[in-house]
Design an enzyme around this catalytic site. Structure first.
Site, short mmCIF file in Angstrom:
data_model
loop_
_atom_site.label_atom_id
_atom_site.label_comp_id
_atom_site.label_asym_id
_atom_site.label_seq_id
_atom_site.Cartn_x
_atom_site.Cartn_y
_atom_site.Cartn_z
N ASN A 10 -47.31 -86.64 39.32
CA ASN A 10 -48.04 -87.59 38.47
C ASN A 10 -47.77 -88.98 39.04
OD1 ASN A 10 -49.09 -89.24 36.53
ND2 ASN A 10 -47.64 -88.64 34.91
N TRP A 11 -48.78 -89.52 39.71
CA TRP A 11 -48.58 -90.83 40.35
C TRP A 11 -48.63 -91.98 39.35
CZ3 TRP A 11 -51.31 -91.30 45.83
CH2 TRP A 11 -50.69 -90.40 46.71
N HIS A 93 -49.53 -87.26 27.83
CA HIS A 93 -48.30 -87.80 28.41
C HIS A 93 -47.66 -88.77 27.40
CE1 HIS A 93 -45.46 -89.83 30.99
NE2 HIS A 93 -45.58 -88.81 31.82
N GLU A 95 -46.29 -91.52 27.77
CA GLU A 95 -46.66 -92.93 27.96
C GLU A 95 -47.99 -93.23 27.28
OE1 GLU A 95 -46.15 -92.86 32.20
OE2 GLU A 95 -43.99 -92.68 31.91
N SER A 208 -37.29 -87.34 35.69
CA SER A 208 -36.28 -87.59 36.74
C SER A 208 -36.02 -86.37 37.63
CB SER A 208 -34.98 -88.12 36.14
OG SER A 208 -35.19 -89.38 35.53
N GLY A 229 -42.77 -87.45 38.50
CA GLY A 229 -43.34 -88.79 38.59
C GLY A 229 -42.95 -89.46 39.89
N GLY A 230 -41.94 -90.30 39.84
CA GLY A 230 -41.55 -91.13 40.98
C GLY A 230 -41.40 -90.36 42.29
P1 13P Z 1 -40.26 -89.35 36.60
O1 13P Z 1 -40.21 -88.12 37.48
O2 13P Z 1 -40.52 -90.61 37.39
O3 13P Z 1 -39.06 -89.44 35.71
O4 13P Z 1 -41.54 -89.21 35.66
C1 13P Z 1 -41.71 -88.02 34.94
C2 13P Z 1 -43.05 -88.03 34.35
O5 13P Z 1 -43.30 -88.73 33.39
C3 13P Z 1 -44.08 -87.17 34.96
O6 13P Z 1 -45.20 -87.07 34.15
#
Ligand code: 13P
Length: 247
Positions: A10-11, A93, A95, A208, A229-230
């Protein structure tokens, strides 16, 4: 029940056209690890470019509108995402639940819209740190599962991502036992709702995930993949996670 692992990136609101070069290495790893499904949700502006660049890789979106068309300024529908080259979308998500006040009902309608159009869905759930500290995590997350899945949901087109909010982008992860316990609770809720059909659902862990912790997380019981994510932004970090899912 044997379920194919799914490793999805997920960018978020990161990446530009130059960043699409990272997809070359990711697609190459996906071609090597054929026992793993690999997918990347890029910003909507990059879907077409990504799908053209790496046609074998599943490229997706990070949101969708529940309607197919209409007066919804700034929104994108599932048929539009398909035309751009998307094969799936993430919905619900944390967010978006927080920043755009998305409810379980809206998330379920978005998942339904994806299915109607023939796209795959990744439905996200997860608790806050306050909810975990209060011993409420399993109740909150299983209620989100119940509320965020459309009635006719099926494992053929839907996966569920458990993403504890306090683990996202923080470098903190739950213990393996806590992840396994939550995935067990989600599976049990799915059995209540769907009977034996629950067993086909892939339950992803997100928050993470890194090359260092991926193998342990992906080996946990009832963990059928990862939402990353990252560490999905570069092939250097994402490819070892794909490899960790492969056996
Ligand atoms: P991170 O891997 O950066 O913690 O993000 C997780 C995420 O929200 C993927 O949707």
């Amino acid at each position: 029940m044997a379920r194919r692992k799914l490793v999805a990136g997920n960018w978020k609101m990161n990446g530009d056209r130059a960043a699409l070069a990272e997809l070359d290495g990711i697609a190459a790893a996906a071609a090597v690890h054929t026992d793993v499904d690999v997918a990347v949700a890029v910003p909507a502006t990059l879907i077409a470019g990504a799908a053209e660049r790496v046609p074998a890789l599943a490229i997706g979106a990070q949101d969708v509108h529940p309607a197919d068309r209409g007066a919804y300024t700034g929104c994108l529908s599932a048929p539009m995402l398909i035309e751009a080259g998307a094969r799936f979308a993430i919905v619900g998500h944390s967010e978006r639940r927080a920043d755009q006040c998305e409810s379980d009902i809206l998330v379920a309608a978005k998942a339904e819209a994806l299915h109607r159009a023939g796209l795959q869905a990744i439905v996200c759930v997860g608790e806050t740190l306050e909810q975990r500290d209060a011993g409420e995590a399993e109740r909150v997350v299983t209620a989100q599962v119940e509320g965020s899945l459309p009635e006719d949901v099926s494992a053929d087109w839907c996966a569920i991502a458990y993403e504890p909010i306090w683990a996202i982008g923080t470098g903190r992860t739950p213990t393996i036992d806590d992840v396994a316990a939550m995935h067990r609770a989600i599976r049990a809720k799915l059995r209540d709702l769907l009977g034996e059909r629950a067993d086909g659902f892939r339950l992803l862990y997100g928050g993470s995930v890194s090359p260092d912790n991926a193998a342990a997380l992906l080996d946990a019981e009832d963990v059928d993949g990862a939402l990353v994510g990252g560490a999905s932004l570069t092939a250097a970090k994402f490819v070892p996670i794909i490899a960790a899912a492969s056996r």
